[in-house]
Motif scaffolding. Structure first.
Motif, mmCIF file in Angstrom:
data_model
loop_
_atom_site.group_PDB
_atom_site.id
_atom_site.type_symbol
_atom_site.label_atom_id
_atom_site.label_comp_id
_atom_site.label_asym_id
_atom_site.label_seq_id
_atom_site.Cartn_x
_atom_site.Cartn_y
_atom_site.Cartn_z
ATOM 1 N N GLU A 173 0.526 -1.302 -0.221
ATOM 2 C CA GLU A 173 0.013 0.072 -0.138
ATOM 3 C C GLU A 173 0.817 1.391 0.020
ATOM 4 O O GLU A 173 0.235 2.247 -0.170
ATOM 5 C CB GLU A 173 -0.781 -0.053 1.403
ATOM 6 C CG GLU A 173 -1.794 -1.046 1.229
ATOM 7 C CD GLU A 173 -2.638 -1.180 2.558
ATOM 8 O OE1 GLU A 173 -2.770 -0.177 3.024
ATOM 9 O OE2 GLU A 173 -3.243 -2.185 2.601
ATOM 10 N N GLY A 174 2.180 1.116 0.233
ATOM 11 C CA GLY A 174 2.953 2.281 0.059
ATOM 12 C C GLY A 174 3.137 2.896 1.694
ATOM 13 O O GLY A 174 3.087 2.411 2.543
ATOM 14 N N PRO A 175 4.024 4.036 1.688
ATOM 15 C CA PRO A 175 4.520 4.493 2.998
ATOM 16 C C PRO A 175 3.471 4.620 3.988
ATOM 17 O O PRO A 175 2.174 5.095 3.555
ATOM 18 C CB PRO A 175 5.192 5.909 2.578
ATOM 19 C CG PRO A 175 5.444 5.913 1.077
ATOM 20 C CD PRO A 175 4.151 4.781 0.460
ATOM 21 N N CYS A 176 3.715 4.745 5.408
ATOM 22 C CA CYS A 176 2.798 4.986 6.240
ATOM 23 C C CYS A 176 3.818 5.651 7.307
ATOM 24 O O CYS A 176 4.918 5.756 7.458
ATOM 25 C CB CYS A 176 2.030 3.776 6.846
ATOM 26 S SG CYS A 176 3.044 2.624 7.732
ATOM 27 N N CYS A 177 2.806 6.151 8.400
ATOM 28 C CA CYS A 177 3.625 6.874 9.702
ATOM 29 C C CYS A 177 2.949 6.144 10.783
ATOM 30 O O CYS A 177 1.857 5.455 10.740
ATOM 31 C CB CYS A 177 3.225 8.432 9.723
ATOM 32 S SG CYS A 177 1.532 9.075 9.947
ATOM 33 N N SER A 178 3.268 6.423 11.904
ATOM 34 C CA SER A 178 3.002 5.835 13.179
ATOM 35 C C SER A 178 1.190 6.218 13.352
ATOM 36 O O SER A 178 0.675 5.124 13.992
ATOM 37 C CB SER A 178 3.538 6.258 14.504
ATOM 38 O OG SER A 178 3.418 7.684 14.694
ATOM 39 N N ALA A 179 0.777 7.279 13.021
ATOM 40 C CA ALA A 179 -0.739 7.359 13.059
ATOM 41 C C ALA A 179 -1.413 6.743 12.310
ATOM 42 O O ALA A 179 -2.586 6.418 12.552
ATOM 43 C CB ALA A 179 -0.931 8.809 12.892
ATOM 44 N N ASP A 180 -1.054 5.931 11.182
ATOM 45 C CA ASP A 180 -1.612 5.188 10.319
ATOM 46 C C ASP A 180 -1.894 3.872 11.014
ATOM 47 O O ASP A 180 -2.740 2.947 10.298
ATOM 48 C CB ASP A 180 -1.112 5.250 9.201
ATOM 49 C CG ASP A 180 -1.065 6.260 8.318
ATOM 50 O OD1 ASP A 180 -1.939 7.444 8.679
ATOM 51 O OD2 ASP A 180 0.153 6.694 7.633
ATOM 52 N N VAL A 181 -1.183 3.241 11.964
ATOM 53 C CA VAL A 181 -1.129 1.833 12.450
ATOM 54 C C VAL A 181 -1.542 1.940 13.877
ATOM 55 O O VAL A 181 -1.624 2.802 14.932
ATOM 56 C CB VAL A 181 0.360 1.268 12.046
ATOM 57 C CG1 VAL A 181 0.535 1.253 10.624
ATOM 58 C CG2 VAL A 181 1.200 2.019 13.141
ATOM 59 N N GLY A 182 -2.018 0.588 14.389
ATOM 60 C CA GLY A 182 -2.279 0.560 15.698
ATOM 61 C C GLY A 182 -3.485 1.337 16.461
ATOM 62 O O GLY A 182 -3.370 1.664 17.444
ATOM 63 N N GLU A 183 -4.383 1.749 15.846
ATOM 64 C CA GLU A 183 -5.595 2.693 16.040
ATOM 65 C C GLU A 183 -6.133 2.037 17.446
ATOM 66 O O GLU A 183 -6.628 2.589 18.251
ATOM 67 C CB GLU A 183 -6.568 2.901 15.002
ATOM 68 C CG GLU A 183 -5.966 3.697 13.907
ATOM 69 C CD GLU A 183 -5.408 2.572 12.659
ATOM 70 O OE1 GLU A 183 -5.022 1.368 13.058
ATOM 71 O OE2 GLU A 183 -5.253 3.022 11.630
#
Length: 398
Positions: free
Chosen positions: A138-148
């Motif tokens: 899916e491409g790049p991500c940051c910490s805010a995009d994961v582990g909600e």
């Protein structure tokens, strides 16, 4: 045998020259010119505090008055002239050095394996596999995009929520790289999509990296103890640097020298023999505002020995107990630190406001020096993207 000697004035001139502060700033401050500045320094420390402009921008601006913050983002995000990782702290590092960070990745894997039992319980290893697949697809991500839906923590990074911890581990061990920052938040991508292929193909062994780390540190410091060589990149151990020095002293490739300190004592260091023979011009008399994390000052003990300048960050000191201010900036003039200044960019009022300036011992701010200070502050205001400079009534302290 009597050691060759470098007097205090010569030592300052060599050190400032190696750190790009010996000459008046000139150049475009972008593109190839900016790359040359980072190559000379080796790395630029990143810091989040933005009372005027972030540390990395102030470091580069001190050497190129035309520099603007966007230029570093272009060099990193588009041109891939630098990569982001750790030296003694988070830094933008010249891309050509990336192969030597493989040693850090390997050692981080070994060191961080101590967390394996705890991480197994939290399922972090599985999170790493999931994140690698997600970013690949899916491409790049940051910490805010994961582990909600994961529990948050305000502790060290190893105590963050599992997905954020997994991202940081993958970055610290080289499987992910920072592709850009959004605000000040890191955005991660697969390393092979960030680091140029020709750089990735280079795989030095441990001995080659130790040799490079010592040589390149000595190039940039001018003279150093083995401990200072190790600390420069924070990539190798003090023992490895000590053994390197002993080997190369024995062959005569490096020499010992006595370096006079600000207090008159002499400190034994190593040096390239040709440095002893090369004349270095006295530093320009230009007055410039430095970041507290400037490469010339970040080693606080070395700065005190060379410049008789003691500095500590007081952001964590209760306001009533601060000697100076929340975040004060050293002022360099020629080869001397002449003061420290407490100032802040008030962007709502479109001004750079000076709260206080403390001259160093035996330094006075007469009319000429104040005029040079005002010129330097005008340059800093442009970097901070404000249009005026204002002063508290009793800003000049004694």
């Amino acid at each position: 045998m009597t050691l060759p000697r470098i007097n205090h004035q010569e030592a300052r001139a060599i050190f400032l020259d190696r750190h790009g502060l010996g000459q008046a700033p000139s150049g475009a401050g972008k593109g190839g010119d900016l790359q040359a500045v980072v190559d000379q320094l080796g790395f630029v420390q990143i810091d989040s505090i933005n009372t005027v402009s972030r540390a990395h921008h102030m470091i580069l601006h001190a050497r190129r008055s035309a520099y603007r913050p966007r230029n570093l983002h272009v060099l990193h995000d588009r041109d891939r002239g630098v990569f982001e990782h750790w030296t003694h702290d988070a830094s933008m590092i010249a891309m050509q050095h990336f192969p030597h960070w493989r040693l850090r990745f390997q050692r981080n894997i070994a060191r961080l394996s101590e967390q394996s039992t705890k991480w197994r319980e939290q399922g972090i290893a599985g999170k790493m596999d999931d994140l690698m697949r997600r970013i690949a697809d899916e491409g790049p991500c940051c910490s805010a995009d994961v582990g909600e839906d994961e529990k948050r923590s305000s502790g060290g990074w190893w105590d963050w929520h599992p997905s954020k911890t997994a991202l940081e581990f993958l970055w610290r061990t080289g499987r992910l790289s920072v592709t850009r920052r959004e605000g000040f938040r890191k955005v991660y991508d697969l390393t092979e999509r960030v680091i140029p292929a020709d750089i990735l193909r280079v795989t030095p062994d441990e001995g080659e990296t130790i040799d490079w780390a010592c040589r390149s540190a000595l190039d940039r410091l001018g003279f150093a103890t083995s401990g200072e060589l190790a600390a420069f990149w924070a990539l190798i151990t003090p023992q490895e640097a000590k053994e390197w020095c002993l080997r190369h002293l024995a062959t005569g490739e490096i020499a010992e020298v006595g370096v006079e300190q600000a207090n008159g004592t002499v400190r034994k260091c190593v040096i390239w023999p040709n440095t002893l023979d090369a004349a270095v011009d006295p530093p320009t008399g230009r007055l410039r505002i430095l970041s507290p994390f400037d490469p010339a000052l970040r080693d606080r003990k070395r700065a005190e020995r060379l410049f008789d300048f003691h500095y500590r960050i007081e952001i964590y000191v209760p306001e009533a107990k601060r000697k100076y201010g929340y975040y004060v900036f050293p002022i360099l003039e020629g080869d001397r630190i002449v003061g420290r200044i407490d100032m802040k960019a008030d962007r709502g009022a479109d001004r750079l406001h000076v709260k206080a300036l403390w001259p160093e011992r035996n330094v006075t701010f007469g009319k000429g020096r104040v005029e040079r200070l005002e010129t330097a502050l005008s340059r800093t205001a442009r970097l901070a993207d404000v249009s005026s400079v204002t002063f508290d009534k009793d800003w000049l302290r004694h």
